[in-house]
Design an enzyme around this catalytic site. Structure first.
Site, mmCIF file in Angstrom:
data_model
loop_
_atom_site.group_PDB
_atom_site.id
_atom_site.type_symbol
_atom_site.label_atom_id
_atom_site.label_comp_id
_atom_site.label_asym_id
_atom_site.label_seq_id
_atom_site.Cartn_x
_atom_site.Cartn_y
_atom_site.Cartn_z
ATOM 1 N N THR A 1 33.433 26.064 34.638
ATOM 2 C CA THR A 1 33.785 24.644 34.530
ATOM 3 C C THR A 1 33.234 23.870 35.737
ATOM 4 O O THR A 1 32.846 22.704 35.605
ATOM 5 C CB THR A 1 35.312 24.448 34.329
ATOM 6 O OG1 THR A 1 35.557 23.104 33.974
ATOM 7 C CG2 THR A 1 36.133 24.809 35.546
ATOM 8 N N ASP B 1 30.396 30.587 28.951
ATOM 9 C CA ASP B 1 31.510 29.625 28.850
ATOM 10 C C ASP B 1 31.117 28.211 29.257
ATOM 11 O O ASP B 1 31.883 27.275 29.036
ATOM 12 C CB ASP B 1 32.671 30.061 29.769
ATOM 13 C CG ASP B 1 33.456 31.229 29.202
ATOM 14 O OD1 ASP B 1 33.365 31.477 27.985
ATOM 15 O OD2 ASP B 1 34.158 31.889 29.983
ATOM 16 N N LYS C 1 40.092 26.892 31.086
ATOM 17 C CA LYS C 1 40.345 27.201 29.657
ATOM 18 C C LYS C 1 41.184 28.475 29.554
ATOM 19 O O LYS C 1 41.205 29.308 30.475
ATOM 20 C CB LYS C 1 39.039 27.400 28.876
ATOM 21 C CG LYS C 1 38.144 28.575 29.325
ATOM 22 C CD LYS C 1 38.431 29.917 28.648
ATOM 23 C CE LYS C 1 37.615 31.045 29.235
ATOM 24 N NZ LYS C 1 38.191 32.336 29.248
ATOM 25 N N PRO D 1 42.975 29.252 39.572
ATOM 26 C CA PRO D 1 42.909 30.574 40.198
ATOM 27 C C PRO D 1 41.520 31.197 40.002
ATOM 28 O O PRO D 1 40.898 31.031 38.945
ATOM 29 C CB PRO D 1 43.978 31.372 39.453
ATOM 30 C CG PRO D 1 44.907 30.353 38.904
ATOM 31 C CD PRO D 1 44.091 29.136 38.627
ATOM 32 N N VAL D 2 41.060 31.894 41.040
ATOM 33 C CA VAL D 2 39.694 32.446 41.037
ATOM 34 C C VAL D 2 39.685 33.834 40.375
ATOM 35 O O VAL D 2 40.631 34.607 40.535
ATOM 36 C CB VAL D 2 39.172 32.533 42.492
ATOM 37 C CG1 VAL D 2 37.793 33.162 42.560
ATOM 38 C CG2 VAL D 2 39.144 31.146 43.109
ATOM 39 N N ALA D 3 38.602 34.122 39.662
ATOM 40 C CA ALA D 3 38.416 35.412 38.972
ATOM 41 C C ALA D 3 39.645 35.738 38.123
ATOM 42 O O ALA D 3 40.255 36.793 38.240
ATOM 43 C CB ALA D 3 38.151 36.524 39.985
ATOM 44 N N ALA D 4 39.996 34.801 37.276
ATOM 45 C CA ALA D 4 41.261 34.880 36.546
ATOM 46 C C ALA D 4 41.102 34.972 35.037
ATOM 47 O O ALA D 4 42.079 35.144 34.319
ATOM 48 C CB ALA D 4 42.106 33.652 36.882
ATOM 49 N N GLY D 5 39.854 34.797 34.527
ATOM 50 C CA GLY D 5 39.668 34.716 33.079
ATOM 51 C C GLY D 5 39.919 33.303 32.583
ATOM 52 O O GLY D 5 40.196 33.079 31.404
ATOM 53 N N LEU D 6 39.802 32.315 33.506
ATOM 54 C CA LEU D 6 40.090 30.915 33.166
ATOM 55 C C LEU D 6 38.841 30.036 33.250
ATOM 56 O O LEU D 6 38.926 28.817 33.229
ATOM 57 C CB LEU D 6 41.173 30.366 34.117
ATOM 58 C CG LEU D 6 42.520 31.090 34.080
ATOM 59 C CD1 LEU D 6 43.439 30.596 35.198
ATOM 60 C CD2 LEU D 6 43.209 30.895 32.726
ATOM 61 N N ALA D 7 37.668 30.681 33.388
ATOM 62 C CA ALA D 7 36.371 29.985 33.436
ATOM 63 C C ALA D 7 36.237 29.032 34.625
ATOM 64 O O ALA D 7 35.603 27.982 34.511
ATOM 65 C CB ALA D 7 36.101 29.256 32.115
HETATM 66 P P1 ATP Z 1 35.311 33.601 33.207
HETATM 67 O O1 ATP Z 1 36.640 33.265 32.588
HETATM 68 O O2 ATP Z 1 34.208 32.599 32.865
HETATM 69 O O3 ATP Z 1 34.909 35.022 33.072
HETATM 70 P P2 ATP Z 1 36.695 33.760 35.679
HETATM 71 O O4 ATP Z 1 37.726 32.647 35.584
HETATM 72 O O5 ATP Z 1 37.169 35.117 35.333
HETATM 73 O O6 ATP Z 1 35.477 33.359 34.790
HETATM 74 P P3 ATP Z 1 35.682 32.729 38.153
HETATM 75 O O7 ATP Z 1 36.861 31.979 38.707
HETATM 76 O O8 ATP Z 1 34.567 31.936 37.609
HETATM 77 O O9 ATP Z 1 36.135 33.823 37.103
HETATM 78 O O10 ATP Z 1 35.181 33.705 39.323
HETATM 79 C C1 ATP Z 1 34.437 34.892 39.107
HETATM 80 C C2 ATP Z 1 33.677 35.202 40.393
HETATM 81 O O11 ATP Z 1 32.637 34.243 40.506
HETATM 82 C C3 ATP Z 1 34.531 35.063 41.645
HETATM 83 O O12 ATP Z 1 34.862 36.323 42.124
HETATM 84 C C4 ATP Z 1 33.696 34.259 42.617
HETATM 85 O O13 ATP Z 1 33.271 35.077 43.691
HETATM 86 C C5 ATP Z 1 32.447 33.846 41.856
HETATM 87 N N1 ATP Z 1 32.202 32.393 41.823
HETATM 88 C C6 ATP Z 1 30.981 31.832 41.881
HETATM 89 N N2 ATP Z 1 31.073 30.488 41.802
HETATM 90 C C7 ATP Z 1 32.367 30.172 41.669
HETATM 91 C C8 ATP Z 1 33.067 28.933 41.539
HETATM 92 N N3 ATP Z 1 32.446 27.753 41.542
HETATM 93 N N4 ATP Z 1 34.404 28.999 41.377
HETATM 94 C C9 ATP Z 1 35.040 30.198 41.366
HETATM 95 N N5 ATP Z 1 34.419 31.387 41.530
HETATM 96 C C10 ATP Z 1 33.102 31.390 41.668
#
Ligand code: ATP
Length: 317
Positions: free
Chosen positions: A109, A141, A11, A99-105
């Site tokens: 999800t 989220d 998202k 992308p991980v830890a990106a603000g994209l949930a």
């Molecule tokens: P949000 O937008 O909900 O704040 P986000 O997109 O910023 O989330 P995520 O990609 O969910 O962040 O990752 C945040 C942290 O959660 C990562 O640093 C990772 O170590 C941890 N994490 C735990 N489970 C997962 C997963 N299934 N996918 C990605 N990261 C995960």
């Protein structure tokens, strides 16, 4: 062995306003959340042993109990112990594209997909609102991610009201792979910089809600007007993240200076930044221009678009 494959979309936040601090420690928010066509694939398999195991192809994602997908399975096992012992354990495979830890949930999800997948695997027949209720205990989220689309989210982000579908708005998305912004840090810093505005009671909340500008964005969404939506993009967390992360600021400015970009904003607590563009062709041009300006391989770039769905089942075997 029985299994389900599911698509779990990311998202973006078209709008994020922090209305105030709640006595329970959360922030009262007004957000407009939008699903995009950038997704992970989650496979949920029934296992022969009474265990929960997570496999993921992305090195930054933990595969232990801290993975949100693991926590979703653990929650289902706790809530439905009979089904867990009848059907056996759960193996979860995550093919990560978001992308991980990106603000994209991304994590949220994945958790939503596991809730939906286990409900099917164990024939539980849970309703959407029961799944959302379970999801809310894992993260704010998660309820949104179950049905996705375009939604206005209030409370701490878990109270959802659907908006008209917003399909095929063209998006270019950028994120530095190695850059992470902690969501708690962003909210805490916002609180330090802008003060603690505690919401005392319902009257106080109503008074503050009158100052919320999300109504303008809702009008633009109802009109399906990409240019107007682009003008109304808003994210309060940019006020603390952009000064602290010059790379994010640079991306924002670079997007804003590109021809064909209607509007640009950071998503959630960042550090991903997206731009709304006029057409798919323009999106490719903008992506190429950003790549030329920042040849750094650490920068991930995606051409994507808005979609109207959340978790989708693609296979049952
Ligand atoms: P949000 O937008 O909900 O704040 P986000 O997109 O910023 O989330 P995520 O990609 O969910 O962040 O990752 C945040 C942290 O959660 C990562 O640093 C990772 O170590 C941890 N994490 C735990 N489970 C997962 C997963 N299934 N996918 C990605 N990261 C995960």
């Amino acid at each position: 062995m029985h299994s389900y494959s599911l698509i779990a979309p990311a998202k973006i936040n078209l709008y994020l306003e922090i209305i105030g601090n709640r006595p329970d420690g959360y922030h009262e928010l007004a957000m407009i959340l939008q699903s995009i066509d950038l997704a992970d694939q989650i496979d949920v398999h029934a296992a022969s042993t009474q265990t929960i195991r997570v496999y993921c192809d992305h090195p930054q994602v933990p595969i232990d109990q801290t993975n949100l997908a693991y926590r979703a399975a653990e929650l289902m096992a706790r809530k439905f112990p009979d089904a867990f012992s009848n059907f056996g354990g759960i193996d979860i495979t995550i093919k990560k594209r978001i992308p991980v830890a990106a603000g994209l949930a991304g994590g949220s999800t994945n958790a939503a997909a596991v809730l939906v997948g286990i409900d099917l695997l164990w024939n539980l027949g849970l309703t959407k609102s029961e799944l959302e209720e379970l999801g809310a205990t894992l993260g704010s989220d998660v309820p949104f991610c179950i049905s996705g689309g375009t939604v206005i989210a209030t409370g701490r982000g878990e109270q959802l009201s659907p908006l008209p579908n917003l399909n095929h708005i063209n998006i270019v998305l950028a994120k530095y792979r190695s850059l992470e912004v902690s969501t708690p840090w962003a909210y805490q810093t916002y609180r330090q910089v802008f003060g603690s505005t505690y919401i005392k009671d319902t009257k106080d909340l109503v008074a503050r809600a009158n100052a919320v500008h999300s109504g303008e964005m809702v009008k633009a969404i109802v009109a399906k007007d990409a240019a107007e939506i682009s003008q109304k993009l808003h994210n309060d967390l940019e006020k603390v993240v952009l000064p602290a992360y010059p790379q994010v600021l640079q991306l924002r400015e670079l997007f804003a200076s590109q021809e064909g970009v209607l509007g640009t904003m950071m998503s959630g607590s960042g550090p991903s930044v997206f731009a709304i563009v006029e057409s798919p062709a323009q999106a490719e041009v903008v992506k190429q221009q950003i790549r030329t300006a920042i040849p750094d391989e650490d920068l991930e770039l995606f051409v994507t678009g808005t979609i109207t769905t959340g978790i989708q089942i693609i296979r049952n075997s």
